[in-house]
Write a protein that holds these residues in place. Structure first.
Motif, PDB file in Angstrom:
ATOM      1  N   GLU A 180       2.617 -20.007  28.815  1.00  0.00           N
ATOM      2  CA  GLU A 180       2.312 -21.277  28.163  1.00  0.00           C
ATOM      3  C   GLU A 180       1.376 -22.085  29.048  1.00  0.00           C
ATOM      4  O   GLU A 180       1.585 -22.170  30.254  1.00  0.00           O
ATOM      5  N   ILE A 181       0.355 -22.660  28.455  1.00  0.00           N
ATOM      6  CA  ILE A 181      -0.536 -23.565  29.179  1.00  0.00           C
ATOM      7  C   ILE A 181       0.125 -24.935  29.167  1.00  0.00           C
ATOM      8  O   ILE A 181       0.353 -25.509  28.111  1.00  0.00           O
ATOM      9  N   PRO A 238     -12.761 -29.991  29.276  1.00  0.00           N
ATOM     10  CA  PRO A 238     -13.196 -30.731  28.089  1.00  0.00           C
ATOM     11  C   PRO A 238     -12.411 -30.219  26.872  1.00  0.00           C
ATOM     12  O   PRO A 238     -11.993 -29.055  26.836  1.00  0.00           O
ATOM     13  N   GLU A 239     -12.231 -31.067  25.892  1.00  0.00           N
ATOM     14  CA  GLU A 239     -11.381 -30.754  24.738  1.00  0.00           C
ATOM     15  C   GLU A 239     -11.732 -29.423  24.075  1.00  0.00           C
ATOM     16  O   GLU A 239     -10.841 -28.630  23.746  1.00  0.00           O
ATOM     17  N   GLU A 240     -13.010 -29.149  23.891  1.00  0.00           N
ATOM     18  CA  GLU A 240     -13.426 -27.906  23.223  1.00  0.00           C
ATOM     19  C   GLU A 240     -13.002 -26.669  24.026  1.00  0.00           C
ATOM     20  O   GLU A 240     -12.506 -25.691  23.466  1.00  0.00           O
ATOM     21  N   GLN A 241     -13.181 -26.696  25.338  1.00  0.00           N
ATOM     22  CA  GLN A 241     -12.797 -25.558  26.174  1.00  0.00           C
ATOM     23  C   GLN A 241     -11.279 -25.396  26.236  1.00  0.00           C
ATOM     24  O   GLN A 241     -10.768 -24.280  26.208  1.00  0.00           O
ATOM     25  N   GLU A 242     -10.560 -26.525  26.311  1.00  0.00           N
ATOM     26  CA  GLU A 242      -9.101 -26.447  26.326  1.00  0.00           C
ATOM     27  C   GLU A 242      -8.583 -25.846  25.022  1.00  0.00           C
ATOM     28  O   GLU A 242      -7.704 -24.988  25.026  1.00  0.00           O
ATOM     29  N   GLN A 243      -9.150 -26.254  23.899  1.00  0.00           N
ATOM     30  CA  GLN A 243      -8.740 -25.719  22.603  1.00  0.00           C
ATOM     31  C   GLN A 243      -8.979 -24.219  22.536  1.00  0.00           C
ATOM     32  O   GLN A 243      -8.154 -23.467  22.023  1.00  0.00           O
ATOM     33  N   LYS A 244     -10.101 -23.775  23.092  1.00  0.00           N
ATOM     34  CA  LYS A 244     -10.411 -22.343  23.108  1.00  0.00           C
ATOM     35  C   LYS A 244      -9.353 -21.580  23.910  1.00  0.00           C
ATOM     36  O   LYS A 244      -8.888 -20.519  23.478  1.00  0.00           O
ATOM     37  N   LEU A 245      -8.960 -22.111  25.053  1.00  0.00           N
ATOM     38  CA  LEU A 245      -7.902 -21.474  25.847  1.00  0.00           C
ATOM     39  C   LEU A 245      -6.594 -21.439  25.082  1.00  0.00           C
ATOM     40  O   LEU A 245      -5.918 -20.413  25.025  1.00  0.00           O
ATOM     41  N   ARG A 246      -6.213 -22.561  24.508  1.00  0.00           N
ATOM     42  CA  ARG A 246      -4.933 -22.632  23.786  1.00  0.00           C
ATOM     43  C   ARG A 246      -4.922 -21.671  22.592  1.00  0.00           C
ATOM     44  O   ARG A 246      -3.915 -21.033  22.327  1.00  0.00           O
ATOM     45  N   GLU A 247      -6.030 -21.542  21.900  1.00  0.00           N
ATOM     46  CA  GLU A 247      -6.108 -20.604  20.778  1.00  0.00           C
ATOM     47  C   GLU A 247      -6.029 -19.151  21.274  1.00  0.00           C
ATOM     48  O   GLU A 247      -5.364 -18.318  20.661  1.00  0.00           O
ATOM     49  N   ALA A 248      -6.700 -18.869  22.364  1.00  0.00           N
ATOM     50  CA  ALA A 248      -6.700 -17.502  22.899  1.00  0.00           C
ATOM     51  C   ALA A 248      -5.311 -17.072  23.338  1.00  0.00           C
ATOM     52  O   ALA A 248      -4.956 -15.896  23.223  1.00  0.00           O
ATOM     53  N   PHE A 249      -4.504 -18.010  23.825  1.00  0.00           N
ATOM     54  CA  PHE A 249      -3.181 -17.667  24.327  1.00  0.00           C
ATOM     55  C   PHE A 249      -2.055 -18.126  23.401  1.00  0.00           C
ATOM     56  O   PHE A 249      -0.905 -18.169  23.787  1.00  0.00           O
ATOM     57  N   SER A 250      -2.410 -18.466  22.175  1.00  0.00           N
ATOM     58  CA  SER A 250      -1.426 -18.948  21.209  1.00  0.00           C
ATOM     59  C   SER A 250      -0.357 -17.896  20.945  1.00  0.00           C
ATOM     60  O   SER A 250      -0.629 -16.709  20.833  1.00  0.00           O
ATOM     61  N   GLN A 251       0.872 -18.342  20.813  1.00  0.00           N
ATOM     62  CA  GLN A 251       1.997 -17.482  20.496  1.00  0.00           C
ATOM     63  C   GLN A 251       1.988 -17.142  19.009  1.00  0.00           C
ATOM     64  O   GLN A 251       2.675 -16.237  18.567  1.00  0.00           O
ATOM     65  N   GLU A 252       1.262 -17.927  18.214  1.00  0.00           N
ATOM     66  CA  GLU A 252       1.245 -17.736  16.768  1.00  0.00           C
ATOM     67  C   GLU A 252       0.225 -16.661  16.402  1.00  0.00           C
ATOM     68  O   GLU A 252      -0.788 -16.489  17.048  1.00  0.00           O
ATOM     69  N   GLY A 253       0.480 -15.981  15.264  1.00  0.00           N
ATOM     70  CA  GLY A 253      -0.469 -15.005  14.772  1.00  0.00           C
ATOM     71  C   GLY A 253      -0.232 -13.715  15.395  1.00  0.00           C
ATOM     72  O   GLY A 253      -0.659 -12.761  15.608  1.00  0.00           O
TER      73      GLY A 253
END
Length: 68
Positions: free
Chosen positions: A46-47, A53-68
């Motif tokens: 978990e991050i 920056p918001e865009e880069q953080e979102q990319k990280l969170r999506e890449a490591f998302s537990q969902e999907g």
């Protein structure tokens, strides 16, 4: 410990449960998030916090998302 304040480490320590670990990554450069994703995508974690920056953080969170 270079570049990471003791207060931040204490804050994260309160969020990490007994028997688990925390990894602090200090990176630089525009491609750093892509390199982190490539190296760590096989691990389950978990991050907790970033200062990206918001865009880069979102990319990280999506890449490591537990969902999907």
């Amino acid at each position: 410990d270079v570049g990471i304040s003791d207060d931040f480490i204490k804050e994260v320590r309160e969020k990490v449960t007994e028997g688990t670990s925390a990894l602090f990554a200090l990176t630089s450069g525009a491609t750093a998030p892509d390199k982190v994703i490539d190296e760590l995508k096989h691990y389950d974690f978990e991050i907790i916090s970033t200062n990206l920056p918001e865009e880069q953080e979102q990319k990280l969170r999506e890449a490591f998302s537990q969902e999907g």
